[in-house]
Design a protein around this motif. Structure first.
Motif, PDB file in Angstrom:
ATOM      1  N   ALA A 123       0.890  -1.323  -0.072  1.00  0.00           N
ATOM      2  CA  ALA A 123       0.043  -0.073   0.267  1.00  0.00           C
ATOM      3  C   ALA A 123       1.002   1.340  -0.148  1.00  0.00           C
ATOM      4  CB  ALA A 123      -0.848  -0.111   1.694  1.00  0.00           C
ATOM      5  N   GLY A 124       0.271   2.124  -0.735  1.00  0.00           N
ATOM      6  CA  GLY A 124       0.949   3.179  -0.074  1.00  0.00           C
ATOM      7  C   GLY A 124       0.730   4.182   0.294  1.00  0.00           C
ATOM      8  N   ARG A 125       1.152   5.834   0.777  1.00  0.00           N
ATOM      9  CA  ARG A 125       1.073   6.411   1.335  1.00  0.00           C
ATOM     10  C   ARG A 125       0.118   6.919   1.646  1.00  0.00           C
ATOM     11  NH1 ARG A 125       6.075  10.736   1.448  1.00  0.00           N
ATOM     12  NH2 ARG A 125       5.598  10.207  -1.325  1.00  0.00           N
ATOM     13  N   GLY A 126      -0.567   7.141   0.487  1.00  0.00           N
ATOM     14  CA  GLY A 126      -2.755   7.273   0.527  1.00  0.00           C
ATOM     15  C   GLY A 126      -2.694   6.469   1.114  1.00  0.00           C
ATOM     16  N   GLN A 127      -2.771   5.193   1.240  1.00  0.00           N
ATOM     17  CA  GLN A 127      -3.380   4.218   2.146  1.00  0.00           C
ATOM     18  C   GLN A 127      -3.156   4.580   3.683  1.00  0.00           C
ATOM     19  OE1 GLN A 127      -2.907   1.551  -0.781  1.00  0.00           O
ATOM     20  NE2 GLN A 127      -4.876   0.883  -0.563  1.00  0.00           N
TER      21      GLN A 127
ATOM     22  N   VAL B 232      -4.707  16.812  -3.506  1.00  0.00           N
ATOM     23  CA  VAL B 232      -5.930  16.731  -4.668  1.00  0.00           C
ATOM     24  C   VAL B 232      -5.593  14.663  -3.912  1.00  0.00           C
ATOM     25  CG1 VAL B 232      -5.179  18.520  -5.614  1.00  0.00           C
ATOM     26  CG2 VAL B 232      -4.022  15.867  -6.474  1.00  0.00           C
ATOM     27  N   HIS B 233      -7.279  14.406  -4.493  1.00  0.00           N
ATOM     28  CA  HIS B 233      -7.496  13.050  -4.647  1.00  0.00           C
ATOM     29  C   HIS B 233      -6.611  12.594  -6.036  1.00  0.00           C
ATOM     30  CE1 HIS B 233      -9.797   9.564  -6.110  1.00  0.00           C
ATOM     31  NE2 HIS B 233     -10.098   9.697  -4.545  1.00  0.00           N
ATOM     32  N   GLY B 234      -6.728  13.602  -6.797  1.00  0.00           N
ATOM     33  CA  GLY B 234      -5.588  12.271  -8.269  1.00  0.00           C
ATOM     34  C   GLY B 234      -5.923  11.704  -8.660  1.00  0.00           C
TER      35      GLY B 234
ATOM     36  N   ASP C 263     -10.715   5.879  -1.867  1.00  0.00           N
ATOM     37  CA  ASP C 263      -9.445   5.199  -2.319  1.00  0.00           C
ATOM     38  C   ASP C 263      -8.592   6.713  -3.364  1.00  0.00           C
ATOM     39  OD1 ASP C 263     -10.193   3.090  -3.197  1.00  0.00           O
ATOM     40  OD2 ASP C 263     -11.283   3.187  -5.634  1.00  0.00           O
ATOM     41  N   PHE C 264      -7.428   6.688  -2.036  1.00  0.00           N
ATOM     42  CA  PHE C 264      -6.721   7.680  -2.280  1.00  0.00           C
ATOM     43  C   PHE C 264      -5.464   7.490  -2.916  1.00  0.00           C
ATOM     44  CE2 PHE C 264      -9.850   9.651   0.592  1.00  0.00           C
ATOM     45  CZ  PHE C 264      -9.837  11.220   0.105  1.00  0.00           C
ATOM     46  N   ASP C 265      -5.279   6.750  -3.383  1.00  0.00           N
ATOM     47  CA  ASP C 265      -3.666   5.423  -4.280  1.00  0.00           C
ATOM     48  C   ASP C 265      -3.188   6.798  -4.482  1.00  0.00           C
ATOM     49  OD1 ASP C 265      -6.058   3.778  -3.506  1.00  0.00           O
ATOM     50  OD2 ASP C 265      -4.510   2.202  -4.153  1.00  0.00           O
ATOM     51  N   ARG C 266      -4.023   7.419  -5.650  1.00  0.00           N
ATOM     52  CA  ARG C 266      -3.250   8.688  -6.162  1.00  0.00           C
ATOM     53  C   ARG C 266      -2.857   9.500  -6.136  1.00  0.00           C
ATOM     54  NH1 ARG C 266      -5.446   7.360 -11.938  1.00  0.00           N
ATOM     55  NH2 ARG C 266      -5.055   4.265 -11.706  1.00  0.00           N
ATOM     56  N   ALA C 267      -2.995  10.169  -4.354  1.00  0.00           N
ATOM     57  CA  ALA C 267      -3.584  11.132  -3.861  1.00  0.00           C
ATOM     58  C   ALA C 267      -2.115  11.911  -4.042  1.00  0.00           C
ATOM     59  CB  ALA C 267      -3.701  11.100  -1.908  1.00  0.00           C
TER      60      ALA C 267
END
Length: 457
Positions: A182-186, A322-324, A342-346
């Motif tokens: 999981a990326g930092r957005g999660q 931003v949400h991304g 779903d903030f994967d691309r935030a």
């Protein structure tokens, strides 16, 4: 069985002729031929295509009264040895992957087939979920069951992610298993920071070890997302409330060293050249459009140039969080409340990127659940879709309510910039009708590009 429109069927025959290096391609793009090859009725739901290199598809089938997913892959004959190596490895670990030869006259044409647990990129994290994740998430699990007992697949993108619906006591739980950690957005720290600034989120169940193994989870909530709600009073209230929630997200302080991602829709490849990431993204889309529909290459090149000038040729505004990947399906609705997901691309970027992304998604996918965008066959001449007047600002009624809530909560934006970012999303998502197997994907692609051109001067 879904049948392709004549234009899409012709485009796929032309594609097979141009990409003769992938002789297995026709079997994987046609539901009927793939069903015949597998000996059961299947429908392709997702495609990952690398011209001249490989084709990977996800398919859905009905087994024991419920939907089951699998995948099929073909490569060039010169690199088919990789498929044989994977089959050997899968067999050694007890998997069900198998190799098929669809054309006896071409024995080097191979098609590898497997279930979701045989997914090469997801296998490690799915195995961890089965062995350890169910206990850490406190879910029901019986020894020897596939994945999680009683779970069902909601979405599957081969070699990317699998989304499951499972159960914890009387509570439904949505679990996402990704190929990468999981990326930092999660991460908990980042999401807690959003909550502290009033962004409505779902409570997360997964702990740090789950996240390290690509597993995230949250309790199921609400009655669906904004795409599943038509023009009802709840949907209108939810769209307005989502605008206020987006304004809260954009007000989260962006400070050096703050927890959270560092790149968004306008992500740069390097701090020294902030346009590299966006330029590379546009080029990749233009290249794929040209590979799928060569007749659209001039329009795609023109849009690539226009978008580069529109998004990089003006003074940059102060970045916000931003949400991304903001769109109606990232907003869950429950009565008068919403939750953003779903903030994967935030990351950091311009506020108009989120607003434009939502507007473009409403036009292209508004009111449509899994299965791809609405047919644009009636608009293959480049005209606007029903409900969108040519030359109108990006978006539809939900976008109007979203921006009303956004403004009332203190948000500010430039409509010209919103339209430019909407054009950006339409351009980059123009290949999605092909990837999502829209019956009229060729006409849908043409519409995406034509509408994107209308939105930028």
């Amino acid at each position: 069985m879904i049948t392709l429109a004549p234009r899409a069927a012709h485009a796929e025959r032309s594609l097979a002729r141009r990409d003769a290096g992938l002789p297995g391609l026709p079997w994987l793009l046609d539901n009927g031929r793939l069903s015949e090859l597998l000996g059961e009725s299947v429908r392709v739901t997702r495609v990952r295509y690398k011209p001249g290199t490989s084709l990977l598809v996800a398919f859905r089938r009905l087994r024991n009264g419920s939907f089951d997913y699998g995948w099929a892959m073909t490569r060039t004959p010169a690199s088919s040895g990789k498929l044989l190596e994977r089959e050997h490895t899968a067999r050694n670990r007890g998997g069900d992957m198998r190799i098929l030869r669809p054309d006896h006259g071409q024995p080097d044409t191979l098609v590898a087939v497997g279930g979701v647990e045989d997914d090469w990129a997801l296998h490690r994290n799915l195995t961890w979920l089965k062995r350890n994740g169910s206990g850490r998430l406190d879910l029901r699990q019986r020894p020897g069951t596939a994945l999680l007992a009683g779970s069902s697949v909601l979405r599957y993108k081969p070699e990317r992610r699998l989304v499951l619906l499972a159960h914890k006591a009387s509570t439904a739980v949505v679990i996402k298993a990704a190929a990468k950690p999981a990326g930092r957005g999660q991460q908990t720290q980042f999401l807690n920071r959003l909550r502290q600034h009033g962004v409505p989120l779902l409570p997360q169940i997964a702990d740090d070890e789950c996240l390290a193994n690509g597993i995230s989870a949250s309790a199921a909530w609400g009655t669906g997302d904004l795409t599943a709600h038509g023009d009802t009073s709840d949907a209108r209230t939810a769209a307005y409330t989502a605008g206020r929630a987006l304004a809260a997200l954009h007000c989260v302080p962006v400070a050096a060293g703050a927890a959270g991602p560092a790149a968004g829709p306008a992500a740069s490849a390097s701090p020294e050249n902030p346009g590299d990431g966006l330029a590379a993204q546009l080029k990749a889309t233009r290249t794929m459009v040209s590979a799928l529909l060569p007749e659209l290459e001039p329009l795609a090149r023109d849009l690539e140039s226009r978008l580069t000038a529109a998004l990089l040729g003006h003074p940059r505004t102060a970045p916000v969080l931003v949400h991304g990947d903001f769109s109606p399906d990232q907003v869950l609705v429950g009565d008068s409340e919403v939750r953003l997901i779903d903030f994967d691309r935030a990351g950091t970027g311009t506020a108009e990127a989120d607003l434009g992304s939502f507007a473009a998604a409403e036009e292209a996918f508004g009111g449509v659940a899994e299965g791809g965008p609405p047919s644009r066959g009636a608009h293959s001449d480049g005209g606007a879709p029903a409900g969108t007047a040519a030359g109108a600002p990006a978006g539809g009624p939900k976008t109007a309510l979203l921006t009303e809530g956004y403004l009332d909560a203190g948000g500010r934006f430039s409509q010209a910039a919103v339209d430019a970012w909407a054009a950006h999303r339409l351009f980059n998502s123009s290949v999605d009708p092909f990837r999502d197997r829209s019956p009229e994907w060729a006409a849908d692609m043409a519409w995406h590009l034509s509408r994107a051109k209308e939105l930028i001067p």
